[in-house]
Design a protein around this motif. Structure first.
Motif, short mmCIF file in Angstrom:
data_model
loop_
_atom_site.label_atom_id
_atom_site.label_comp_id
_atom_site.label_asym_id
_atom_site.label_seq_id
_atom_site.Cartn_x
_atom_site.Cartn_y
_atom_site.Cartn_z
N LEU A 1 0.79 -1.23 0.00
CA LEU A 1 0.00 0.00 0.00
C LEU A 1 0.82 1.27 0.00
O LEU A 1 1.93 1.30 0.53
CB LEU A 1 -0.89 0.03 1.25
N MET B 1 -5.73 5.35 0.80
CA MET B 1 -4.98 4.12 0.67
C MET B 1 -5.10 3.60 -0.76
O MET B 1 -6.21 3.45 -1.27
CB MET B 1 -5.62 3.12 1.66
N ASN C 1 -3.46 0.70 -3.74
CA ASN C 1 -2.65 -0.49 -4.02
C ASN C 1 -1.37 -0.03 -4.69
O ASN C 1 -1.41 0.68 -5.70
CB ASN C 1 -3.44 -1.45 -4.92
N LYS C 2 -0.24 -0.43 -4.15
CA LYS C 2 1.06 0.01 -4.65
C LYS C 2 1.32 -0.47 -6.08
O LYS C 2 1.93 0.24 -6.87
CB LYS C 2 2.16 -0.52 -3.72
N TYR D 1 -5.98 -5.41 4.38
CA TYR D 1 -5.52 -4.04 4.12
C TYR D 1 -5.67 -3.13 5.34
O TYR D 1 -4.80 -2.30 5.59
CB TYR D 1 -6.28 -3.42 2.95
N ALA E 1 -2.41 -1.27 6.84
CA ALA E 1 -2.35 0.19 6.85
C ALA E 1 -2.30 0.72 8.28
O ALA E 1 -1.55 1.66 8.58
CB ALA E 1 -3.56 0.77 6.12
#
Length: 171
Positions: free
Chosen positions: A10, A67, A69-70, A105, A109
């Motif tokens: 993230l 937030m 998704n990387k 997630y 986070a």
């Protein structure tokens, strides 16, 4: 200084007006807002006004963070600390789009946010509040090491308060 945190999966970053549509979608799902005090925004302009007036970053060097998704850049929700001046503590909160529930997630986070709170902001304690019926959120608190403190009203609903101190943070 802009706040941006990263985890394995993230990227968490400050709210921006460009992200207003994401917050609009998030807060307009009744399943997502079922256990929170505020409900849907009436328009994207309402969200933009909220973002323009959101002062947590400048005033307290903390706040809720969008937030993503990387790998894909997909919006997931938000997570972060919020300083409550009238109570003199920081509150951990998170809200995710329904399609991202159950994937870890919120926990991932929240670990980054707690780490930031204790190691960067040097906070002594961080609390989390939830309606008693919100067992998913309470389970995240427990995974993170927050301990039940006391019952407290959550708006007009029965709620619980969980707490973690800097000395007990070990992730």
């Amino acid at each position: 200084m802009a706040i941006q945190l990263e985890t394995d999966r993230l990227i968490l970053k400050q709210f921006s007006e460009e992200d207003a549509a994401y917050l609009f979608e998030l807060n307009n799902d009744p399943d997502v807002t079922r256990y929170v005090g505020e409900g849907a925004y009436k328009s994207i302009d309402d969200v933009r006004n909220f973002i323009k007036n959101y002062n947590q970053y400048e005033q307290y060097a903390q706040g809720r963070l969008n937030m993503f998704n990387k790998q894909t850049g997909e919006y997931i929700g938000w997570c972060g600390l919020k300083y409550l001046a009238d109570k003199n503590y920081s509150d951990l909160g998170y809200r995710l789009l329904k399609r991202h529930w159950g994937k870890g997630y919120a926990t991932e986070a929240a670990i980054a946010c707690l780490d930031y709170g204790f190691k960067v902001l040097n906070l002594d304690k961080i609390i989390g509040t939830a309606m008693k019926e919100n067992t998913a959120s309470i389970n995240v608190f427990k995974k993170l090491g927050l301990k039940y403190s006391h019952d407290n009203d959550c708006g007009e609903q029965p709620g619980v308060v969980y707490v973690i101190t800097k000395e007990n943070w070990g992730m």
